[in-house]
Write an enzyme that holds these catalytic residues in place. Structure first.
Site, PDB file in Angstrom:
ATOM      1  N   ASP A 128      71.660 119.865  46.111  1.00  0.00           N
ATOM      2  CA  ASP A 128      73.026 119.785  45.569  1.00  0.00           C
ATOM      3  C   ASP A 128      72.994 119.277  44.125  1.00  0.00           C
ATOM      4  O   ASP A 128      73.622 119.849  43.225  1.00  0.00           O
ATOM      5  CB  ASP A 128      73.844 118.839  46.463  1.00  0.00           C
ATOM      6  CG  ASP A 128      75.321 118.806  46.110  1.00  0.00           C
ATOM      7  OD1 ASP A 128      75.813 119.769  45.490  1.00  0.00           O
ATOM      8  OD2 ASP A 128      75.983 117.818  46.457  1.00  0.00           O
TER       9      ASP A 128
ATOM     10  N   LYS B  32      86.304 119.402  50.331  1.00  0.00           N
ATOM     11  CA  LYS B  32      86.994 119.557  49.045  1.00  0.00           C
ATOM     12  C   LYS B  32      88.205 120.472  49.162  1.00  0.00           C
ATOM     13  O   LYS B  32      89.046 120.504  48.272  1.00  0.00           O
ATOM     14  CB  LYS B  32      86.032 120.165  48.006  1.00  0.00           C
ATOM     15  CG  LYS B  32      84.992 119.203  47.509  1.00  0.00           C
ATOM     16  CD  LYS B  32      84.175 119.861  46.420  1.00  0.00           C
ATOM     17  CE  LYS B  32      83.140 118.913  45.873  1.00  0.00           C
ATOM     18  NZ  LYS B  32      82.267 119.568  44.886  1.00  0.00           N
TER      19      LYS B  32
ATOM     20  N   HIS C 276      85.768 113.180  50.229  1.00  0.00           N
ATOM     21  CA  HIS C 276      85.497 114.547  50.708  1.00  0.00           C
ATOM     22  C   HIS C 276      84.381 114.655  51.747  1.00  0.00           C
ATOM     23  O   HIS C 276      84.482 115.513  52.632  1.00  0.00           O
ATOM     24  CB  HIS C 276      85.314 115.537  49.540  1.00  0.00           C
ATOM     25  CG  HIS C 276      83.961 115.548  48.928  1.00  0.00           C
ATOM     26  ND1 HIS C 276      83.608 114.740  47.882  1.00  0.00           N
ATOM     27  CD2 HIS C 276      82.844 116.274  49.220  1.00  0.00           C
ATOM     28  CE1 HIS C 276      82.357 114.975  47.542  1.00  0.00           C
ATOM     29  NE2 HIS C 276      81.868 115.887  48.344  1.00  0.00           N
TER      30      HIS C 276
ATOM     31  N   HIS D 118      76.145 113.440  52.733  1.00  0.00           N
ATOM     32  CA  HIS D 118      75.458 114.138  51.626  1.00  0.00           C
ATOM     33  C   HIS D 118      75.589 113.437  50.270  1.00  0.00           C
ATOM     34  O   HIS D 118      74.901 113.807  49.326  1.00  0.00           O
ATOM     35  CB  HIS D 118      75.866 115.616  51.548  1.00  0.00           C
ATOM     36  CG  HIS D 118      77.184 115.910  50.914  1.00  0.00           C
ATOM     37  ND1 HIS D 118      78.374 115.899  51.621  1.00  0.00           N
ATOM     38  CD2 HIS D 118      77.515 116.219  49.640  1.00  0.00           C
ATOM     39  CE1 HIS D 118      79.366 116.206  50.806  1.00  0.00           C
ATOM     40  NE2 HIS D 118      78.877 116.404  49.591  1.00  0.00           N
ATOM     41  N   HIS D 119      76.448 112.394  50.173  1.00  0.00           N
ATOM     42  CA  HIS D 119      76.502 111.608  48.929  1.00  0.00           C
ATOM     43  C   HIS D 119      75.942 110.196  49.124  1.00  0.00           C
ATOM     44  O   HIS D 119      76.138 109.332  48.267  1.00  0.00           O
ATOM     45  CB  HIS D 119      77.930 111.536  48.376  1.00  0.00           C
ATOM     46  CG  HIS D 119      78.317 112.779  47.635  1.00  0.00           C
ATOM     47  ND1 HIS D 119      77.795 113.102  46.397  1.00  0.00           N
ATOM     48  CD2 HIS D 119      79.149 113.799  47.969  1.00  0.00           C
ATOM     49  CE1 HIS D 119      78.298 114.266  46.005  1.00  0.00           C
ATOM     50  NE2 HIS D 119      79.122 114.715  46.943  1.00  0.00           N
TER      51      HIS D 119
ATOM     52  N   HIS E 248      78.622 121.476  53.257  1.00  0.00           N
ATOM     53  CA  HIS E 248      78.665 120.085  52.795  1.00  0.00           C
ATOM     54  C   HIS E 248      79.924 119.782  51.982  1.00  0.00           C
ATOM     55  O   HIS E 248      80.382 118.642  51.972  1.00  0.00           O
ATOM     56  CB  HIS E 248      77.400 119.737  51.993  1.00  0.00           C
ATOM     57  CG  HIS E 248      77.314 120.343  50.626  1.00  0.00           C
ATOM     58  ND1 HIS E 248      76.878 121.625  50.396  1.00  0.00           N
ATOM     59  CD2 HIS E 248      77.599 119.836  49.412  1.00  0.00           C
ATOM     60  CE1 HIS E 248      76.902 121.884  49.101  1.00  0.00           C
ATOM     61  NE2 HIS E 248      77.342 120.810  48.473  1.00  0.00           N
ATOM     62  N   ASP E 249      80.489 120.784  51.326  1.00  0.00           N
ATOM     63  CA  ASP E 249      81.663 120.523  50.481  1.00  0.00           C
ATOM     64  C   ASP E 249      82.959 121.042  51.088  1.00  0.00           C
ATOM     65  O   ASP E 249      83.958 121.164  50.368  1.00  0.00           O
ATOM     66  CB  ASP E 249      81.446 121.150  49.093  1.00  0.00           C
ATOM     67  CG  ASP E 249      80.731 120.195  48.140  1.00  0.00           C
ATOM     68  OD1 ASP E 249      80.666 118.982  48.450  1.00  0.00           O
ATOM     69  OD2 ASP E 249      80.250 120.649  47.096  1.00  0.00           O
TER      70      ASP E 249
HETATM   71 FE   LIG Z   1      79.888 116.813  47.619  1.00  0.00          FE
END
Ligand SMILES: [Fe+2]
Length: 263
Positions: free
Chosen positions: A168, A88, A114, A139-140, A84-85
């Site tokens: 998260d 970044k 991101h 996811h955000h 998910h990240d």
């Molecule tokens: Fe994130």
């Protein structure tokens, strides 16, 4: 002579089935190896994110299993949680994420890119895993539609992303971040309860907040922070966390054993 034809046909069919089985098994191994390579790349770039995504995956799986989701969906959730990240790591963001200074409004806007950057990184896999990029991109998002990047609302947010969002947030609260020290388990529980129906899917949040679930999450958290785990981390070098997640579809016998890994 009359028996020769059926035996030959039977043997040929058996051979074909075996070949098909071998091809499928190899495809599964290749897919698992691809994901593990990507996870290794995350570890190599940013060990803190590597450890974070593994904890998120372990919490997300506990929640997914408690929700009675099938194995296919659980694997999908596991992949979204682990990657998910990944956005970044983009060169436009990596300095921002590693800079201890407070974010400027412009940097804050950059950070919000991101999820889509992550989905772009994973785009070549979308033909095999169409849910992966969609889950990572979302996811955000928030249940009430005030999240980013698309402002999706309610069940329009993919289920994978709704599960990962809770895991998260829980991990973000209980582990130290750039501007905030780690808060307690009960504070994280309170934050999930407060986000029920606004930030988080209310049904999933309710499930997460049940005593048996919280006991399981607590156990996962202790396991991730155990001295034994930390000793293993030291043995492999401070920047190489031991994977908490074993790719369940991977045949361990074919993978490198931990002692074979480079320090
Ligand atoms: Fe994130």
């Amino acid at each position: 002579m009359p028996h020769i034809v059926p035996i030959t046909v039977g043997a040929a069919a058996g051979g074909l089935l075996y070949r098909e089985h071998r091809i499928r098994a190899n495809a599964e191994r290749l897919s698992a190896a691809t994901f593990e390579t990507l996870l290794n790349a995350i570890d190599a770039n940013d060990a803190v994110t590597g450890a974070h995504v593994r904890r998120v995956a372990s919490y997300a799986l506990v929640l997914g299993e408690a929700a009675g989701l099938d194995e296919k969906m659980l694997r999908s959730i596991e992949r979204v949680a682990l990657f998910h990240d990944v956005g970044k790591l983009h060169e436009a963001l990596t300095d921002i994420f590693h800079d201890p200074a407070k974010l400027t409004p412009e940097e804050r806007r950059a950070v919000r890119t991101h999820p889509l950057r992550g989905a772009e990184v994973l785009a070549p896999l979308s033909i095999f895993y169409p849910d992966l990029g969609k889950g990572v991109a979302a996811h955000h998002e928030r249940w009430d539609g005030t999240g980013y990047p698309r402002g999706l609302k309610g069940k329009r947010i993919p289920l994978t992303a709704r599960v990962v969002a809770i895991a998260d947030s829980f991990d973000a609260i209980t582990h130290r971040r750039r501007y905030s020290s780690a808060r307690s388990f009960s504070e994280a529980v309170k934050a999930i309860a407060e986000g029920r129906g606004t930030q988080f899917d209310p049904e999933l949040a309710d499930l997460f907040l049940t005593p048996p679930m919280l006991a399981k999450i607590d156990k996962e958290m202790r396991r991730a922070n155990s001295p034994q785990k930390k000793r293993q981390n030291r043995r492999q070098g401070a920047n190489r966390p031991v994977p908490d997640i074993t790719f369940r579809w991977r045949q361990r016998a074919n993978g490198p054993r931990s002692r074979d890994r480079l320090p």
